[in-house]
Scaffold this motif. Structure first.
Motif, short mmCIF file in Angstrom:
data_model
loop_
_atom_site.label_atom_id
_atom_site.label_comp_id
_atom_site.label_asym_id
_atom_site.label_seq_id
_atom_site.Cartn_x
_atom_site.Cartn_y
_atom_site.Cartn_z
N LEU A 117 4.08 -1.64 -11.40
CA LEU A 117 4.71 -2.95 -11.54
C LEU A 117 6.06 -2.84 -12.23
O LEU A 117 7.06 -3.42 -11.78
CB LEU A 117 3.79 -3.90 -12.33
N SER A 120 8.72 -0.58 -9.99
CA SER A 120 9.14 -1.26 -8.76
C SER A 120 9.98 -2.50 -9.07
O SER A 120 10.95 -2.79 -8.36
CB SER A 120 7.91 -1.66 -7.93
N PHE A 121 9.63 -3.22 -10.13
CA PHE A 121 10.39 -4.41 -10.51
C PHE A 121 11.81 -4.04 -10.95
O PHE A 121 12.79 -4.66 -10.52
CB PHE A 121 9.67 -5.15 -11.63
N ALA A 124 13.84 -2.79 -7.90
CA ALA A 124 14.15 -3.85 -6.95
C ALA A 124 15.25 -4.78 -7.46
O ALA A 124 16.02 -5.33 -6.67
CB ALA A 124 12.89 -4.66 -6.64
N PHE A 125 15.34 -4.95 -8.77
CA PHE A 125 16.34 -5.85 -9.33
C PHE A 125 17.61 -5.12 -9.78
O PHE A 125 18.43 -5.69 -10.49
CB PHE A 125 15.75 -6.64 -10.50
N PRO A 258 18.75 -3.12 -14.42
CA PRO A 258 18.41 -4.28 -13.60
C PRO A 258 19.16 -5.53 -14.03
O PRO A 258 19.52 -5.70 -15.19
CB PRO A 258 16.89 -4.44 -13.82
N TYR A 379 1.39 -8.80 -4.84
CA TYR A 379 2.66 -8.36 -5.43
C TYR A 379 3.41 -7.44 -4.47
O TYR A 379 4.63 -7.56 -4.31
CB TYR A 379 2.42 -7.66 -6.76
N LEU A 383 7.02 -8.06 -3.03
CA LEU A 383 8.06 -7.06 -3.30
C LEU A 383 8.75 -6.64 -2.00
O LEU A 383 9.99 -6.56 -1.94
CB LEU A 383 7.44 -5.84 -3.99
#
Length: 527
Positions: A117, A120-121, A124-125, A258, A379, A383
């Motif tokens: 989590l 990847s978060f 991705a940001f 991010p 999620y 995503l």
């Protein structure tokens, strides 16, 4: 295989699939035009002769070491030279890097689900990941090689005289400096790190690693420096990259972390956000790592592999940034975020480590873990959709001018003043007679845009190496060659203005264009 290890493997595969599929599919739902640098890469990669490609590489046409173009040349000629396929190769390299990074770091610290989590978060940001991972450039390869290099360096902290690790370090170190020139900055930083370990620990075994750095540098100097010197001629009399200022420094390093909205931070009221991100990353490292480093004996630090990687990550993040800043301020500006992309992985680990440092480290209750795993598929779907949506919006090529080209008389050539326009239009639009004028006298004007001199030398080499006749030397800019033409004139670039001021070019009319700083001129050349 225990349950934890099995979960790490499955989630690393999931990470690979989510990012690769989302990014690759999104490529077919957005503008397919390559931008300037990608066109240059594609010209090299699609060359029928690998010998001629390497000859063209050592010119002002490109400023990269040889591994990327040669690897992609082999892939392209063995499988497909389709630009979308080559972009997909970059995506797979990037996604594979993420999967490997997740697997390695999760073996050091944290739980598989929570790390999935978090990582990847953060990834991705980080807008930079979307812009670089989908290009026909060497950045994804550089990221992968850098990760392998960081991992081996980390293992060498505990076993500096292990033969297999030293061989792996030597090979990856060579790949690093022959994949991207900024690899030298990371190699210099790691050399300083192990020299510091040698002095701090009094452990003579670290001398093997330090000596390995010296050998890598000597090999680079012998094999590539003469070619590198030729390539860097394109950056004279100055670089195309602006010298960093106070705010631009934080903007550039802030792109490695991010952000909820990259466009929002361009507004002056939010310029403090990149500063806060940099201060947060550096401040956390100083708060967590330095006190323990000062108060704990060396032999008690080494067994804590999660901490030693955190210590290494912070050092390898800060030192290349510092080297790039010094080089940019006192020699030639090279300070740009995409060259520092490997540092993004170091930032991700620092943030993950810091989160675990501050969180309660007690074991999670089984019920909470079950709930988290239960909602993990939702999620993952969210995503994948987010990555697809975000990448669809990314458009590196400034395509706004294209709608105006279709309105012009196709009988007349269209001159553009930048390689950013010329190369993509020349490559993709076969109906427009796009031209670029090679004129050194206007390019080197002190008031001209910084990139004018670099683009002049780049396109001069493209003309010479690949016989692109649409790139016209100023001596051929005559009435017999181009009696009637259009110009996409940009206010930031001084070129056609010179010929208008001296009376060589007569403007017939100015056509409307709703792009700031642009005008379309219909012109004739006087005899």
């Amino acid at each position: 295989m225990n349950q934890r290890r099995k979960q790490i493997i499955l989630l690393s595969i999931a990470l690979l699939l989510i990012f690769s599929i989302s990014l690759i599919v999104s490529l077919f739902f957005k503008e397919k035009w390559l931008w300037m640098d990608e066109v240059l890469s594609y010209i090299l990669i699609s060359d029928p002769s690998v010998v001629h490609m390497n000859d063209a590489l050592v010119s002002n046409m490109d400023q990269n070491p040889p591994i990327f173009p040669n690897l992609y040349w082999c892939i392209g000629h063995a499988i497909s030279q389709n630009p979308q396929f080559l972009r997909a190769v970059s995506v797979l390299l990037f996604s594979g890097t993420l999967a490997l990074f997740y697997r390695y770091t999760t073996e050091l610290i944290g739980t598989p689900v929570r790390n999935f989590l978090l990582i990847s978060f953060i990834v991705a940001f980080t807008y930079l990941n979307l812009t670089l991972s989908t290009q026909i450039r060497g950045y994804s390869l550089f990221l992968l090689v850098s990760l392998g290099y960081f991992m081996v360096l980390h293992k060498l902290i505990a076993s500096p005289d292990r033969a297999q690790l030293l061989v792996a370090f030597f090979v990856l170190g060579l790949f690093l400096v022959f994949t991207h020139s900024f690899g030298l900055f990371y190699a210099a930083a790691s050399g300083a790190f192990f020299a510091g370990l040698f002095l701090w620990s009094k452990n003579k075994r670290y001398a093997y690693v330090v000596a390995g750095h010296v050998v890598i540098l000597v090999i680079w100097l012998l094999l590539w420096y003469p070619s590198f010197a030729i390539q860097t001629e394109a950056g004279k009399p100055h670089s195309w990259i602006p010298v960093p200022t106070f705010f631009s420094f934080f903007t550039i390093v802030g792109e490695l972390a991010p952000s909820l909205s990259a466009s929002l931070e361009r507004k002056s009221v939010f310029q403090i956000l990149p500063i806060l991100r940099f201060v947060l990353v550096v401040g956390l490292w100083a708060y967590i790592a330095l006190p323990r480093w000062r108060t704990t004996r060396f032999q008690f630090l080494v067994p804590d592999r999660a901490f030693t990687f955190y210590l290494l990550a912070g050092f390898l993040y800060l030192v290349p940034v510092g080297i790039a800043l010094v080089v940019s301020l006192f020699f030639r500006s090279v300070f740009i975020s995409r060259y520092l992309w490997p540092s993004h992985l170091l930032v991700v680990y620092q943030l993950v480590y810091a989160i675990y440092f501050f969180l309660d480290r007690r074991s999670l209750q089984p019920g909470r873990v079950a709930v988290r795993v239960k909602f993990l598929p939702l999620y993952m779907i969210a995503l994948a959709g987010f990555i697809f949506y975000q990448n669809r919006k990314v458009n590196v090529f400034p395509s706004g001018v294209l709608s105006y080209l279709s309105q012009l008389n196709k009988e007349y050539p269209v001159f553009v003043e930048t390689a950013d326009y010329f190369l993509p239009i020349w490559f993709h639009d076969k109906t427009t007679k796009v031209r670029y004028l090679l004129d050194w006298d206007t390019a080197k004007q002190p008031s001209n845009i910084l990139s004018a001199t670099v683009e002049h030398k780049v396109l001069k080499s493209v003309r010479e190496k690949y016989q692109v006749q649409d790139i016209i030397p100023s001596r051929n800019f005559t009435r017999s060659v181009v009696p009637h033409f259009y110009v996409i004139d940009e206010s930031s670039n001084y070129q056609i203005e010179h010929f208008i001021e001296t009376g060589r070019v007569q403007v017939i009319r100015e056509l409307p264009i709703a792009i700031e700083g642009h005008r379309i001129l219909e012109c004739t050349l006087r005899s």
